[in-house]
Design an enzyme around this catalytic site. Structure first.
Site, PDB file in Angstrom:
ATOM      1  N   ASP A   9     -18.686   1.760  -5.897  1.00 18.17           N
ATOM      2  CA  ASP A   9     -17.347   1.731  -5.293  1.00 18.17           C
ATOM      3  C   ASP A   9     -16.512   2.393  -4.350  1.00 18.17           C
ATOM      4  OD1 ASP A   9     -15.030   4.140  -6.970  1.00 18.17           O
ATOM      5  OD2 ASP A   9     -16.014   5.095  -6.603  1.00 18.17           O
ATOM      6  N   ASP A  11     -14.462   6.377  -3.435  1.00 15.91           N
ATOM      7  CA  ASP A  11     -14.178   7.237  -2.750  1.00 15.91           C
ATOM      8  C   ASP A  11     -15.018   7.855  -4.518  1.00 15.91           C
ATOM      9  OD1 ASP A  11     -10.991   7.396  -2.461  1.00 15.91           O
ATOM     10  OD2 ASP A  11     -10.845   5.931  -3.298  1.00 15.91           O
ATOM     11  N   ARG A  18      -9.930   9.666  -0.581  1.00 14.58           N
ATOM     12  CA  ARG A  18      -9.445   9.883   0.505  1.00 14.58           C
ATOM     13  C   ARG A  18      -9.393   9.885   2.280  1.00 14.58           C
ATOM     14  NH1 ARG A  18      -7.241   6.974   1.262  1.00 14.58           N
ATOM     15  NH2 ARG A  18      -4.833   7.692   1.903  1.00 14.58           N
ATOM     16  N   ARG A 114       0.788  -0.359  -9.135  1.00 16.68           N
ATOM     17  CA  ARG A 114       0.115  -0.807  -7.433  1.00 16.68           C
ATOM     18  C   ARG A 114       0.315  -2.608  -8.184  1.00 16.68           C
ATOM     19  NH1 ARG A 114      -4.695   3.662  -6.980  1.00 16.68           N
ATOM     20  NH2 ARG A 114      -3.559   4.944  -6.366  1.00 16.68           N
ATOM     21  N   ARG A 125       1.312  11.553  -4.309  1.00 15.18           N
ATOM     22  CA  ARG A 125       0.090  11.096  -4.091  1.00 15.18           C
ATOM     23  C   ARG A 125       0.684  11.071  -2.034  1.00 15.18           C
ATOM     24  NH1 ARG A 125      -3.301   8.375  -6.688  1.00 15.18           N
ATOM     25  NH2 ARG A 125      -4.634   9.060  -3.974  1.00 15.18           N
ATOM     26  N   ARG A 132      -4.964  18.114  -2.663  1.00 13.88           N
ATOM     27  CA  ARG A 132      -5.858  17.682  -3.344  1.00 13.88           C
ATOM     28  C   ARG A 132      -7.647  18.315  -3.867  1.00 13.88           C
ATOM     29  NH1 ARG A 132      -6.225  11.946  -4.016  1.00 13.88           N
ATOM     30  NH2 ARG A 132      -8.678  12.563  -3.575  1.00 13.88           N
ATOM     31  N   SER A 169      -6.259  11.866 -10.353  1.00 13.94           N
ATOM     32  CA  SER A 169      -5.153  11.200 -11.305  1.00 13.94           C
ATOM     33  C   SER A 169      -6.161  10.049 -12.360  1.00 13.94           C
ATOM     34  CB  SER A 169      -4.493   9.933 -10.117  1.00 13.94           C
ATOM     35  OG  SER A 169      -6.324   9.307  -9.262  1.00 13.94           O
ATOM     36  N   ASP A 171      -6.539   6.072 -14.220  1.00 13.11           N
ATOM     37  CA  ASP A 171      -5.945   4.610 -12.888  1.00 13.11           C
ATOM     38  C   ASP A 171      -5.440   4.507 -14.930  1.00 13.11           C
ATOM     39  OD1 ASP A 171      -6.244   4.813 -10.613  1.00 13.11           O
ATOM     40  OD2 ASP A 171      -8.388   3.818 -10.800  1.00 13.11           O
ATOM     41  N   ASP A 195     -19.246   6.889  -8.993  1.00 14.13           N
ATOM     42  CA  ASP A 195     -18.967   8.209  -9.095  1.00 14.13           C
ATOM     43  C   ASP A 195     -18.537   8.705 -10.339  1.00 14.13           C
ATOM     44  OD1 ASP A 195     -16.414   8.031  -8.573  1.00 14.13           O
ATOM     45  OD2 ASP A 195     -15.973   9.982  -7.259  1.00 14.13           O
TER      46      ASP A 195
HETATM   47  O1  M1P Z   1     -11.356   5.287  -6.394  1.00 18.24           O
HETATM   48  C1  M1P Z   1     -11.335   6.207  -7.289  1.00 18.24           C
HETATM   49  C2  M1P Z   1      -9.991   6.650  -7.097  1.00 18.24           C
HETATM   50  O2  M1P Z   1      -9.273   7.502  -6.095  1.00 18.24           O
HETATM   51  C3  M1P Z   1      -7.937   7.423  -6.644  1.00 18.24           C
HETATM   52  O3  M1P Z   1      -7.620   8.193  -6.686  1.00 18.24           O
HETATM   53  P1  M1P Z   1      -7.720  10.160  -6.494  1.00 18.24           P
HETATM   54  O4  M1P Z   1      -6.082   9.892  -6.048  1.00 18.24           O
HETATM   55  O5  M1P Z   1      -6.892  10.966  -7.985  1.00 18.24           O
HETATM   56  O6  M1P Z   1      -8.812  11.141  -6.005  1.00 18.24           O
HETATM   57  C4  M1P Z   1      -6.648   6.541  -7.067  1.00 18.24           C
HETATM   58  O7  M1P Z   1      -6.185   5.614  -5.719  1.00 18.24           O
HETATM   59  C5  M1P Z   1      -7.738   5.980  -7.600  1.00 18.24           C
HETATM   60  O8  M1P Z   1      -6.551   5.003  -8.301  1.00 18.24           O
HETATM   61  C6  M1P Z   1      -9.168   5.635  -7.964  1.00 18.24           C
HETATM   62  O9  M1P Z   1      -9.282   5.017  -8.891  1.00 18.24           O
END
Ligand code: M1P
Length: 234
Positions: A9, A11, A18, A114, A125, A132, A169, A171, A195
């Protein structure tokens, strides 16, 4: 002998949410990906993956599964995609859910369609990293995403699925088109790092079908540590 593939994965696993990958870890991953069969599987889209992991490293992976496996790349070439969009009713449900959340800092772009997936974000976003972070702190005590996704699945679960993802968020995709679909492309044994490897989390479906999975609670540093200690010179 069965070969092993590694799936990561992004993030919270290869990077902070991000943010760009740490340069020392990036150097290590270049070498690791050259010496092992590796895949990326993220809920995020392709542009965000390139921004965070870097184009050179991203393209070294065997395949990269963006949008929870609904947009697939081999190097720079598109390899596959799912055609799916939120219905009008689902979009309206999410708009109403957003209105009903008593969160003070809504920044815009809360419902992002998306490729083959949609993302619903409480802070939006457009939020900065600080916004955030405030949202994520608020969400850890309010758990609004849990109740919204449960209600969404109650109403639309016949053919659609919503899962808590990332820090702020949810998905959403066609039923069964979650990260678990990635495994259809891989015949090796699988070691997965994510995670959100728990029921209701967006890594659960892939984690539970993997031969080994690591729930990453302490960021990319924990992934780095596991790879160095357990899989270096694999
Ligand atoms: O990759 C994990 C998630 O990252 C983002 O979530 P958030 O902005 O809530 O941290 C999004 O891009 C989400 O789609 C993705 O699963």
């Amino acid at each position: 002998m069965m070969m092993t593939s590694f799936i990561f994965d992004v993030d919270g696993t290869l990077t902070n949410a991000r943010e760009a990958i740490d340069p020392v870890f990036e150097k290590f991953m270049h070498e690791f990906v050259e010496n092992n069969t590796c895949y990326i599987c993220t809920g995020s889209d392709r542009p965000k993956t390139l921004e965070q992991v870097g184009e050179k490293l991203t393209n070294k992976f065997e395949l990269t599964f963006h949008c929870s496996g609904n947009h697939i790349f081999k190097g720079n070439q598109e390899y596959g995609k799912t055609n799916w969009q939120l219905s009008k009713e689902q979009y309206k449900f999410l708009e109403d859910a957003l209105d009903s959340i008593d969160y003070p800092e809504k920044t815009g772009n809360h419902i992002e369609q998306r490729i083959g997936t949609a993302n619903f974000s409480i802070c939006g976003r457009n939020a900065t990293l600080e916004q955030r972070s405030r949202c994520s702190k608020w969400e850890s005590t309010h758990q609004a995403r849990q109740s919204i996704s449960e209600e969404f699945n109650r109403l639309f679960g016949k053919d659609t699925e919503a899962l808590v993802a990332g820090e702020t968020s949810i998905d959403i995709f066609k039923l069964g088109h979650n990260k678990g679909q990635t495994l259809e492309y891989i015949t090796d044994d699988v070691v997965f790092f994510g995670d959100k490897c728990f029921p209701g989390g967006n890594d659960w479906d892939i984690a539970k079908q993997s031969n080994v999975f690591y729930q990453i609670d302490h960021g990319w540093q924990q992934t780095f540590e596991i790879l160095r200690k357990q899989y270096h010179n694999h």
